[in-house]
Design an enzyme around this catalytic site. Structure first.
Site, PDB file in Angstrom:
ATOM      1  N   LYS A  87     -45.337 -37.338  31.375  1.00 47.47           N
ATOM      2  CA  LYS A  87     -44.903 -38.917  32.090  1.00 47.47           C
ATOM      3  C   LYS A  87     -45.492 -39.133  33.570  1.00 47.47           C
ATOM      4  CE  LYS A  87     -41.017 -39.106  29.233  1.00 47.47           C
ATOM      5  NZ  LYS A  87     -39.453 -39.396  29.068  1.00 47.47           N
ATOM      6  N   ASP A 123     -37.704 -45.923  29.600  1.00 44.01           N
ATOM      7  CA  ASP A 123     -36.720 -45.021  29.736  1.00 44.01           C
ATOM      8  C   ASP A 123     -35.667 -45.410  30.612  1.00 44.01           C
ATOM      9  OD1 ASP A 123     -37.704 -42.571  28.092  1.00 44.01           O
ATOM     10  OD2 ASP A 123     -38.390 -41.735  29.947  1.00 44.01           O
TER      11      ASP A 123
HETATM   12  P1  NAP Z   1     -40.352 -33.018  32.779  1.00 43.77           P
HETATM   13  O1  NAP Z   1     -41.100 -34.341  33.439  1.00 43.77           O
HETATM   14  O2  NAP Z   1     -41.261 -31.950  32.512  1.00 43.77           O
HETATM   15  O3  NAP Z   1     -39.209 -32.616  33.716  1.00 43.77           O
HETATM   16  C1  NAP Z   1     -38.649 -31.644  33.688  1.00 43.77           C
HETATM   17  C2  NAP Z   1     -37.355 -31.560  34.544  1.00 43.77           C
HETATM   18  O4  NAP Z   1     -36.629 -30.200  34.061  1.00 43.77           O
HETATM   19  C3  NAP Z   1     -37.937 -30.824  35.848  1.00 43.77           C
HETATM   20  O5  NAP Z   1     -36.970 -31.549  36.946  1.00 43.77           O
HETATM   21  C4  NAP Z   1     -37.932 -29.406  35.753  1.00 43.77           C
HETATM   22  O6  NAP Z   1     -37.531 -28.640  36.965  1.00 43.77           O
HETATM   23  C5  NAP Z   1     -36.675 -29.061  34.831  1.00 43.77           C
HETATM   24  N1  NAP Z   1     -36.836 -27.911  34.086  1.00 43.77           N
HETATM   25  C6  NAP Z   1     -37.659 -27.761  33.260  1.00 43.77           C
HETATM   26  N2  NAP Z   1     -37.359 -26.170  32.705  1.00 43.77           N
HETATM   27  C7  NAP Z   1     -36.209 -25.754  33.140  1.00 43.77           C
HETATM   28  C8  NAP Z   1     -35.732 -24.827  33.228  1.00 43.77           C
HETATM   29  N3  NAP Z   1     -35.949 -23.686  32.214  1.00 43.77           N
HETATM   30  N4  NAP Z   1     -34.539 -24.447  33.768  1.00 43.77           N
HETATM   31  C9  NAP Z   1     -34.241 -25.358  34.698  1.00 43.77           C
HETATM   32  N5  NAP Z   1     -34.804 -26.514  34.924  1.00 43.77           N
HETATM   33  C10 NAP Z   1     -35.713 -26.958  34.164  1.00 43.77           C
HETATM   34  O7  NAP Z   1     -39.681 -33.505  31.369  1.00 43.77           O
HETATM   35  P2  NAP Z   1     -39.010 -34.875  31.167  1.00 43.77           P
HETATM   36  O8  NAP Z   1     -39.998 -35.723  30.533  1.00 43.77           O
HETATM   37  O9  NAP Z   1     -38.544 -35.361  32.453  1.00 43.77           O
HETATM   38  O10 NAP Z   1     -37.976 -34.308  29.830  1.00 43.77           O
HETATM   39  C11 NAP Z   1     -36.666 -33.534  30.304  1.00 43.77           C
HETATM   40  C12 NAP Z   1     -35.777 -33.782  29.165  1.00 43.77           C
HETATM   41  O11 NAP Z   1     -35.272 -34.985  28.856  1.00 43.77           O
HETATM   42  C13 NAP Z   1     -36.560 -33.075  27.847  1.00 43.77           C
HETATM   43  O12 NAP Z   1     -35.508 -32.563  27.084  1.00 43.77           O
HETATM   44  C14 NAP Z   1     -36.720 -34.524  27.141  1.00 43.77           C
HETATM   45  O13 NAP Z   1     -36.880 -34.564  25.738  1.00 43.77           O
HETATM   46  C15 NAP Z   1     -35.494 -35.395  27.571  1.00 43.77           C
HETATM   47  N6  NAP Z   1     -35.795 -36.801  27.542  1.00 43.77           N
HETATM   48  C16 NAP Z   1     -35.258 -37.442  26.606  1.00 43.77           C
HETATM   49  C17 NAP Z   1     -35.242 -38.681  26.582  1.00 43.77           C
HETATM   50  C18 NAP Z   1     -34.350 -39.529  25.429  1.00 43.77           C
HETATM   51  O14 NAP Z   1     -34.931 -40.709  25.431  1.00 43.77           O
HETATM   52  N7  NAP Z   1     -33.565 -39.066  24.928  1.00 43.77           N
HETATM   53  C19 NAP Z   1     -36.002 -39.422  27.596  1.00 43.77           C
HETATM   54  C20 NAP Z   1     -36.512 -38.742  28.432  1.00 43.77           C
HETATM   55  C21 NAP Z   1     -36.387 -37.649  28.528  1.00 43.77           C
HETATM   56  P3  NAP Z   1     -38.724 -28.086  37.939  1.00 43.77           P
HETATM   57  O15 NAP Z   1     -38.869 -29.408  38.717  1.00 43.77           O
HETATM   58  O16 NAP Z   1     -38.019 -27.126  38.887  1.00 43.77           O
HETATM   59  O17 NAP Z   1     -40.033 -27.936  37.327  1.00 43.77           O
END
Ligand code: NAP
Length: 319
Positions: A87, A123
């Site tokens: 994103k 979002d």
């Molecule tokens: P992203 O941009 O990759 O960000 C991931 C975040 O989670 C970062 O803050 C990362 O921390 C942290 N993280 C990743 N792996 C981790 C772990 N093993 N332990 C602790 N922290 C961890 O991903 P995103 O797009 O924001 O998505 C995040 C989640 O939200 C996903 O599961 C996605 O499917 C969900 N989501 C859902 C919706 C919906 O409409 N329901 C919308 C958006 C996102 P660091 O900074 O330390 O790497």
């Protein structure tokens, strides 16, 4: 015209709208994408409106991202959704980024119009729609000049945001826009949480913590806890039991929060995460990521087609 007005049907600043002469394509770009429910409910929306389009899964590694985005310029392509982890990386690959998405620094919707690629963030308003739908905050006032507060007002609320990636960035701007009194950002990498807090740059109480130090979290009345990390999300090849057991906050921390706390886990695969189960055991109201997926997807649909999204058909397909 405000960014949210642009997401309203028939008021787009790009020339969107289906040319129903051949099969159109749209899809979700991410890594992983196999878990995504978007094809299911977006396809239902196209079918309900008799738009000849197919919604596809586009598994895309970081190395393949630029080529994938360039492929959206093909004449039969309406655009795409963008999910974890692209994103933020996708922004410089687009021709025009909506000012809101640009401030957030994350795009989850790309629209192909007039030979250009436009980036939006749905979002953020999608999350506020879920809070409003669940009676969190004061109902939005349609006379408000601030578009966020037309959806919901979160005055006197505290938001605890777990994560600082693309999803969390949209959530942080939406929560701040809706007037949340206090924003607490908790992330694995503290520096990323600090960057997000600095980007919000609004006159509010904003604290940052490291996810490994949750004991510092002091609960406040009227708290909203949002998990925007993938902790608890099942991906193909993961150990299923380990995923089921994983929660971003230990139960002993969750226990400290008042009964009026609302928990939203953005994860929707599985639909019952450890965080949600723990919250419900404690008597807290808790919802998974499906309603947010629905609302952000409905806004994306309108951006691609210029049509109001058939929410009932989309919701039914998500069940
Ligand atoms: P992203 O941009 O990759 O960000 C991931 C975040 O989670 C970062 O803050 C990362 O921390 C942290 N993280 C990743 N792996 C981790 C772990 N093993 N332990 C602790 N922290 C961890 O991903 P995103 O797009 O924001 O998505 C995040 C989640 O939200 C996903 O599961 C996605 O499917 C969900 N989501 C859902 C919706 C919906 O409409 N329901 C919308 C958006 C996102 P660091 O900074 O330390 O790497």
């Amino acid at each position: 015209m405000s960014f949210l007005s642009r997401m309203e049907p028939n008021s787009l600043n790009h020339t969107a709208g289906p040319i129903i002469t051949s099969l159109l394509r749209v899809g979700v770009i991410g890594d992983p994408v196999a878990h995504s429910r978007s094809p299911r409910f977006q396809q239902a929306a196209f079918d309900a409106l008799h738009i000849a389009a197919r919604y596809e899964l586009w598994q895309t590694s970081a190395d393949e991202l630029a080529a994938r985005v360039a492929s959206l310029l093909k004449p039969d392509c309406l655009g795409a959704n963008v999910t974890i982890p692209h994103k933020e990386a996708v922004l410089p690959l687009l021709d025009i980024v909506d000012p809101l998405a640009s401030r957030i620094g994350a795009v989850n919707t790309i629209v192909h119009g007039d030979g250009y690629l436009y980036g939006y963030n749905t979002d953020a308003p999608g999350l506020l729609r879920v809070l409003a739908e669940n009676g969190v905050g004061e109902p939005g006032n349609t006379n408000e000049s601030d578009p966020w507060k037309r959806i919901v007002s979160l005055k006197r609320y505290t938001a605890v945001l777990l994560g600082a990636g693309g999803g969390a960035r949209g959530a942080a701007f939406a929560l701040a826009g809706a007037g949340v009194e206090r924003l607490i950002i908790v992330n694995r990498t503290l520096e990323r949480a600090q960057r997000l807090a600095a980007d919000i740059q609004q006159d509010r109480d904003c604290q940052v913590f490291c996810l490994s130090d949750p004991d510092y979290l002091i609960p406040h009345p009227r708290s909203i806890i949002i998990n925007a990390t993938p902790i608890g999300m099942y991906r193909a090849g993961d150990n299923e039991q380990a995923t089921k057991d994983a929660a971003p906050l230990p139960a002993r921390i969750l226990e400290r929060f008042n009964a009026d706390t609302f928990v939203l886990d953005m994860v929707y695969n599985p639909t019952q995460t450890r965080l949600l189960i723990q919250a419900r055991i404690l008597g807290l109201r808790a919802v998974n990521g499906l309603p947010m997926l629905l609302h952000q997807g409905a806004l994306s649909f309108t951006l691609w087609t210029g049509q109001p999204a058939p929410l009932d058909s989309m919701r039914a397909a998500l069940q």
